[in-house]
Design a protein around this motif. Structure first.
Motif, short mmCIF file in Angstrom:
data_model
loop_
_atom_site.label_atom_id
_atom_site.label_comp_id
_atom_site.label_asym_id
_atom_site.label_seq_id
_atom_site.Cartn_x
_atom_site.Cartn_y
_atom_site.Cartn_z
N GLU A 179 0.83 -1.21 0.00
CA GLU A 179 0.00 0.00 0.00
C GLU A 179 0.87 1.26 0.00
OE1 GLU A 179 -2.17 -0.85 3.48
OE2 GLU A 179 -3.52 -2.28 2.51
N VAL A 180 1.94 1.23 0.76
CA VAL A 180 2.82 2.39 0.84
C VAL A 180 3.54 2.62 -0.48
CG1 VAL A 180 4.94 3.26 1.92
CG2 VAL A 180 3.12 2.29 3.34
N VAL A 181 4.03 1.54 -1.10
CA VAL A 181 4.71 1.69 -2.39
C VAL A 181 3.74 2.22 -3.45
CG1 VAL A 181 5.78 0.41 -4.29
CG2 VAL A 181 6.53 0.02 -1.94
N ALA A 182 2.54 1.68 -3.49
CA ALA A 182 1.55 2.14 -4.46
C ALA A 182 1.23 3.62 -4.26
CB ALA A 182 0.28 1.31 -4.35
N ALA A 183 1.10 4.02 -3.00
CA ALA A 183 0.81 5.43 -2.71
C ALA A 183 1.99 6.32 -3.08
CB ALA A 183 0.46 5.58 -1.23
N THR A 184 3.20 5.85 -2.81
CA THR A 184 4.39 6.63 -3.15
C THR A 184 4.49 6.84 -4.66
OG1 THR A 184 5.59 5.78 -1.22
CG2 THR A 184 6.91 6.67 -3.04
N LEU A 185 4.24 5.79 -5.42
CA LEU A 185 4.30 5.90 -6.87
C LEU A 185 3.24 6.87 -7.40
CD1 LEU A 185 4.90 2.16 -7.86
CD2 LEU A 185 6.56 4.03 -7.86
N ALA A 186 2.05 6.78 -6.84
CA ALA A 186 0.98 7.67 -7.29
C ALA A 186 1.31 9.13 -6.96
CB ALA A 186 -0.34 7.27 -6.63
N GLU A 187 1.83 9.36 -5.77
CA GLU A 187 2.15 10.72 -5.36
C GLU A 187 3.30 11.32 -6.16
OE1 GLU A 187 0.85 12.92 -2.96
OE2 GLU A 187 -0.87 11.56 -3.05
N VAL A 188 4.37 10.54 -6.36
CA VAL A 188 5.52 11.09 -7.07
C VAL A 188 5.19 11.30 -8.55
CG1 VAL A 188 6.70 8.93 -7.79
CG2 VAL A 188 8.04 10.97 -7.16
N THR A 189 4.29 10.47 -9.09
CA THR A 189 3.87 10.65 -10.48
C THR A 189 3.06 11.93 -10.64
OG1 THR A 189 3.80 8.26 -10.84
CG2 THR A 189 2.59 9.63 -12.40
N GLU A 190 2.19 12.19 -9.68
CA GLU A 190 1.32 13.36 -9.77
C GLU A 190 2.03 14.66 -9.39
OE1 GLU A 190 -2.13 12.73 -7.38
OE2 GLU A 190 -2.76 10.93 -8.48
N LYS A 191 2.93 14.59 -8.39
CA LYS A 191 3.46 15.82 -7.81
C LYS A 191 4.96 15.98 -7.95
CE LYS A 191 -0.22 15.46 -4.37
NZ LYS A 191 -0.52 15.23 -2.93
N GLY A 192 5.67 14.93 -8.39
CA GLY A 192 7.12 15.02 -8.49
C GLY A 192 7.78 14.96 -7.13
N TYR A 193 9.10 14.97 -7.14
CA TYR A 193 9.86 14.86 -5.89
C TYR A 193 9.58 16.02 -4.95
CZ TYR A 193 13.86 14.56 -2.72
OH TYR A 193 14.66 14.50 -1.60
N ASP A 194 9.51 17.23 -5.48
CA ASP A 194 9.33 18.40 -4.64
C ASP A 194 7.96 18.43 -3.96
OD1 ASP A 194 11.87 19.46 -5.08
OD2 ASP A 194 11.23 20.45 -6.94
N GLY A 195 6.98 17.76 -4.56
CA GLY A 195 5.65 17.73 -3.98
C GLY A 195 5.36 16.48 -3.16
N LEU A 196 6.33 15.57 -3.09
CA LEU A 196 6.13 14.32 -2.38
C LEU A 196 6.33 14.54 -0.88
CD1 LEU A 196 5.77 11.20 -2.59
CD2 LEU A 196 8.27 11.05 -2.77
N THR A 197 5.34 14.15 -0.07
CA THR A 197 5.44 14.28 1.38
C THR A 197 5.02 12.98 2.05
OG1 THR A 197 3.18 15.06 1.73
CG2 THR A 197 4.85 16.74 1.24
N VAL A 198 5.57 12.75 3.24
CA VAL A 198 5.19 11.58 4.02
C VAL A 198 3.71 11.67 4.37
CG1 VAL A 198 5.50 10.43 6.25
CG2 VAL A 198 7.50 11.19 4.94
#
Length: 246
Positions: free
Chosen positions: A54-73
């Motif tokens: 679940e965490v990996v799937a969420a990380t991939l979705a977030e980084v795809t949508e927002k990029g590294y600068d928009g990725l937050t825990v």
């Protein structure tokens, strides 16, 4: 990076040590991670494996949508339903999450081409890289993940490990060619694969030049020709201090 967003109310948690091994899904790209990395399917009853997926799937979705600068825990916690305290404890922050996504992807098997001809095998590998990264639906995820990984030492180390694993797996195409007598004995199969795929990644992540199918095939053909000429025969390196080879 600002990671002070509102805490989630979901308190799913897990132990530090996974209690089950994810069952990996076959990846379509046999060329150093061309397919968007996907979260593995955990075995029933493996809570830690489910959390990881679940965490990996969420990380991939977030980084795809927002990029590294928009990725937050906090965003990954909200999306995955896993408490942010668990994410910080297990992965330390966004860089650890990016590294984990790459680690999961490296663990996934994929079918290595076996056409009986080195050049065609390498063409299938480079065609897959081209197809995935230029696909409007699939391409954004691996592009975002690789770009994010280059932003930290933790991510960069995971990216190197990912490519090393993929090259080692794909080296079978050259090993088979050696066994057929198509390549000279001692050929380093991983170097052959690197030579075939490197021009594609150079365009994708260094120069930003357009990547087309002919360029992908030309890279494979050049690597096959160089391998046949013996340019990738492993030569032991001498230790400058002792003169011994390794």
């Amino acid at each position: 990076m600002n990671e002070s967003a509102t805490n989630t109310t979901n308190t799913a948690d897990t132990a530090n040590t996974p209690d089950a091994t994810p069952t990996p899904r076959p990846a379509a790209s046999p060329a150093a991670g061309a397919e968007p990395p996907r979260a593995p399917t955990p075995r029933p009853g493996g809570r830690s494996a489910r959390v990881r997926a679940e965490v990996v799937a969420a990380t991939l979705a977030e980084v795809t949508e927002k990029g590294y600068d928009g990725l937050t825990v906090e965003a990954v916690a909200a999306r995955s339903g896993v408490h942010k305290a668990t994410l910080y404890r297990r992965w330390g922050g966004v860089d650890g999450l990016v590294a984990e996504a790459l680690t999961v992807s490296a663990d996934q098997p994929w079918p290595v081409p076996d056409t009986g001809d080195l050049r065609e095998d390498l063409r299938l590998i480079t065609r897959e890289v081209f197809a995935v990264f230029t696909d409007p639906e699939q391409g954004p995820t691996p592009t975002a993940l690789i770009t994010a990984a280059q932003r930290s030492d933790t991510g960069a180390a995971a990216l190197r490990s990912f490519f090393t694993a993929r090259h080692r797996q794909a080296a079978q195409v050259a090993d088979r060619a050696v066994a057929r007598g198509e390549l000279p004995t001692g050929t380093d199969g991983a170097e052959v694969v690197r030579a075939a795929t490197a021009p594609l990644y150079y365009r994708l992540f260094v120069t930003g030049e357009p990547l087309d199918a002919r360029s992908a095939e030309r890279a494979a053909d050049a690597a096959a020709l160089a391998a046949g000429a013996g340019l990738f025969i492993h030569t032991p390196e001498a230790n400058p201090a002792t003169g011994a080879t390794s």
